[in-house]
Write a protein that holds these residues in place. Structure first.
Motif, PDB file in Angstrom:
ATOM      1  N   ARG A 143      -3.103  35.798 -21.724  1.00 54.00           N
ATOM      2  CA  ARG A 143      -2.296  34.948 -21.280  1.00 54.00           C
ATOM      3  C   ARG A 143      -3.001  33.336 -20.978  1.00 54.00           C
ATOM      4  O   ARG A 143      -4.064  33.293 -20.977  1.00 54.00           O
ATOM      5  N   LYS A 144      -2.025  32.422 -21.186  1.00 53.31           N
ATOM      6  CA  LYS A 144      -2.418  31.339 -20.883  1.00 53.31           C
ATOM      7  C   LYS A 144      -2.476  30.755 -19.474  1.00 53.31           C
ATOM      8  O   LYS A 144      -1.513  31.405 -18.636  1.00 53.31           O
ATOM      9  N   CYS A 145      -3.252  29.980 -18.934  1.00 50.67           N
ATOM     10  CA  CYS A 145      -3.465  29.616 -17.604  1.00 50.67           C
ATOM     11  C   CYS A 145      -4.006  28.023 -17.534  1.00 50.67           C
ATOM     12  O   CYS A 145      -4.633  27.678 -18.493  1.00 50.67           O
ATOM     13  N   SER A 146      -3.736  27.332 -16.373  1.00 49.65           N
ATOM     14  CA  SER A 146      -4.137  26.249 -16.096  1.00 49.65           C
ATOM     15  C   SER A 146      -5.429  26.228 -15.232  1.00 49.65           C
ATOM     16  O   SER A 146      -5.112  26.838 -14.200  1.00 49.65           O
ATOM     17  N   ILE A 147      -6.486  25.728 -15.435  1.00 52.00           N
ATOM     18  CA  ILE A 147      -7.595  25.806 -14.616  1.00 52.00           C
ATOM     19  C   ILE A 147      -8.221  24.350 -14.473  1.00 52.00           C
ATOM     20  O   ILE A 147      -8.250  23.759 -15.330  1.00 52.00           O
ATOM     21  N   HIS A 148      -8.498  24.051 -13.116  1.00 52.95           N
ATOM     22  CA  HIS A 148      -9.107  22.900 -12.844  1.00 52.95           C
ATOM     23  C   HIS A 148     -10.372  22.164 -13.907  1.00 52.95           C
ATOM     24  O   HIS A 148     -11.165  23.333 -14.073  1.00 52.95           O
ATOM     25  N   TRP A 149     -10.320  21.126 -14.393  1.00 48.55           N
ATOM     26  CA  TRP A 149     -11.271  20.785 -15.456  1.00 48.55           C
ATOM     27  C   TRP A 149     -12.707  21.089 -15.188  1.00 48.55           C
ATOM     28  O   TRP A 149     -13.565  21.426 -15.663  1.00 48.55           O
ATOM     29  N   GLU A 150     -13.024  20.644 -13.830  1.00 47.37           N
ATOM     30  CA  GLU A 150     -14.516  20.994 -13.280  1.00 47.37           C
ATOM     31  C   GLU A 150     -15.058  22.515 -13.321  1.00 47.37           C
ATOM     32  O   GLU A 150     -16.034  22.702 -13.513  1.00 47.37           O
ATOM     33  N   HIS A 158     -16.494  33.399 -17.736  1.00 48.13           N
ATOM     34  CA  HIS A 158     -16.557  34.757 -17.072  1.00 48.13           C
ATOM     35  C   HIS A 158     -15.279  35.568 -17.522  1.00 48.13           C
ATOM     36  O   HIS A 158     -15.197  36.631 -17.316  1.00 48.13           O
ATOM     37  N   PHE A 159     -14.217  34.721 -17.840  1.00 44.59           N
ATOM     38  CA  PHE A 159     -12.873  35.461 -18.440  1.00 44.59           C
ATOM     39  C   PHE A 159     -12.771  35.267 -19.580  1.00 44.59           C
ATOM     40  O   PHE A 159     -12.096  34.231 -20.226  1.00 44.59           O
ATOM     41  N   MET A 160     -13.331  35.859 -20.810  1.00 46.02           N
ATOM     42  CA  MET A 160     -13.200  35.699 -22.036  1.00 46.02           C
ATOM     43  C   MET A 160     -11.874  35.848 -22.690  1.00 46.02           C
ATOM     44  O   MET A 160     -11.314  35.526 -23.802  1.00 46.02           O
ATOM     45  N   HIS A 161     -11.012  36.804 -21.843  1.00 46.42           N
ATOM     46  CA  HIS A 161      -9.819  37.476 -22.473  1.00 46.42           C
ATOM     47  C   HIS A 161      -8.775  36.487 -22.011  1.00 46.42           C
ATOM     48  O   HIS A 161      -7.681  36.830 -22.312  1.00 46.42           O
ATOM     49  N   VAL A 162      -8.878  35.458 -21.372  1.00 48.48           N
ATOM     50  CA  VAL A 162      -7.902  34.503 -20.682  1.00 48.48           C
ATOM     51  C   VAL A 162      -8.050  33.171 -21.565  1.00 48.48           C
ATOM     52  O   VAL A 162      -9.132  32.603 -21.692  1.00 48.48           O
ATOM     53  N   GLU A 163      -6.950  32.695 -22.099  1.00 51.74           N
ATOM     54  CA  GLU A 163      -6.813  31.530 -22.771  1.00 51.74           C
ATOM     55  C   GLU A 163      -6.521  30.381 -21.665  1.00 51.74           C
ATOM     56  O   GLU A 163      -5.412  30.130 -21.218  1.00 51.74           O
ATOM     57  N   SER A 164      -7.604  29.892 -21.045  1.00 51.13           N
ATOM     58  CA  SER A 164      -7.744  29.008 -20.210  1.00 51.13           C
ATOM     59  C   SER A 164      -7.436  27.452 -20.626  1.00 51.13           C
ATOM     60  O   SER A 164      -8.235  26.860 -21.615  1.00 51.13           O
TER      61      SER A 164
END
Length: 348
Positions: A143-150, A158-164
């Protein structure tokens, strides 16, 4: 924080009232929480009714210290909250603010609660490092998620199965994630629109005197820019392409072709808008990305994406006044405060 929820005041849920639960982990970001709470409060005012209620939850039910040191009270402990999963007033959405330490009881209990929410079709959300807590459960896989740019470089490792993504916020299959900070405001306004309609959401922005409400797919930032005012849309698009190809850099010719301009034209655009060449700007983006990887991961220098270790070391030292191997030995984040010198033109 004033308590706004008590079991003694519970009344049967009605279809037009939604409860939002905020889980507070140590070191959560107060700006994100307060932004979200204000959106819900203003939504009630704009709607002229109690469209939303909210409660705060912590692992033990005790107050939790935010990253700024301010202590925020919790209404319930997590065990109490889990018992109300089948209650008429179960939450419409459960939002994780911050991440519990790894491999502890708190982390396992949080994971179990989030999975239960998912099974009961309760919407799930996360602010800032709370996105990491969600990723640990596996709920963000594919799934897609938003993560802070930093945090983005280390999160990807660490989370290669997540579309960050480094967007303001993302909504994928009823899972709402945002980068934290003021992005929580934008995401919760979208949530209000989803629950109450656009007129109420627009009123929230007006009551909050928000300059504008950002769309979820907007980029969090244009790295290394300062206050330049409005940036040419073509430059913004080119920077986006650079950000998406940090590991395998595009050539200047490829960038020019992507926006339908000549190389000389994009050179002129960058110098007029940013005071530097696109090649130099691209190098700065890559050095920033490398700096974050050094601070957050154990990746070998050769895997960070530069032509050679010696070339990377030379560029890194010129930018940060310290060698990569020296930076890695410092306490986390220490060398990030070292003033950068202006880089001299050099090939990427």
């Amino acid at each position: 924080m004033v308590h706004h929820w008590s079991p003694d005041t519970w009344t049967p849920a009605t279809p037009d009232v939604g409860t939002v639960t905020f889980y507070l982990a140590p070191g959560f970001e107060l700006l994100a929480l307060s932004s979200a709470l204000e959106v819900l409060r203003l939504a009630n005012r704009a709607a002229g009714r109690n469209a939303f209620r909210w409660r705060t939850v912590s692992q033990t039910g005790e107050a939790v210290d935010a990253s700024c040191g301010i202590s925020v009270a919790a209404d319930f402990d997590l065990a109490q909250e889990r018992r109300y999963q089948s209650h008429p007033n179960r939450p419409l959405m459960a939002i994780v603010c911050g991440d519990e330490p790894n491999d502890g009881h708190a982390s396992k209990a949080l994971n179990a609660w989030l999975r239960e929410c998912r099974q009961r079709r309760i919407m799930i959300g996360a602010f800032g490092s709370g996105v990491i807590a969600l990723a640990k459960t596996g709920l963000l896989n594919d799934r897609k998620c938003s993560i802070h740019w930093e945090a983005h470089p280390a999160f990807n490792e660490h989370f290669m199965h997540v579309e960050s993504l480094t967007t303001v916020y993302e909504v994928d299959d009823s899972i709402w994630t945002c980068a934290g900070g003021t992005a929580a405001f934008d995401m919760m306004v979208c949530f209000v629109k989803h629950h109450c309609g656009e007129p109420v959401a627009v009123s929230v922005g007006e009551l909050a005197v928000a300059g504008r409400i950002r769309a979820g797919d907007e980029r969090q930032r244009l790295p290394l820019l300062r206050q330049h005012g409005t940036i040419n849309p073509t430059v913004v698009k080119l920077i986006g392409l650079m950000q998406e190809n940090l590991a395998s850099p595009l050539t200047m010719a490829e960038l020019a072709t992507a926006v339908g301009l000549s190389r000389r034209q994009i050179e002129r655009l960058f110098r007029n808008e940013l005071g530097r060449s696109p090649r130099r700007y691209f190098r700065e983006l890559r050095l920033e990305h490398a700096r974050l990887l050094l601070a957050q991961s154990a990746l070998p220098v050769l895997d960070i994406g530069f032509i050679s270790a010696s070339h990377f070391s030379k560029c890194f030292r010129a930018a940060h006044l310290i060698a990569p191997h020296e930076a890695r030995k410092l306490p986390p984040g220490r060398y990030l405060d070292v003033p950068s010198r202006r880089l001299q033109p050099a090939a990427i």
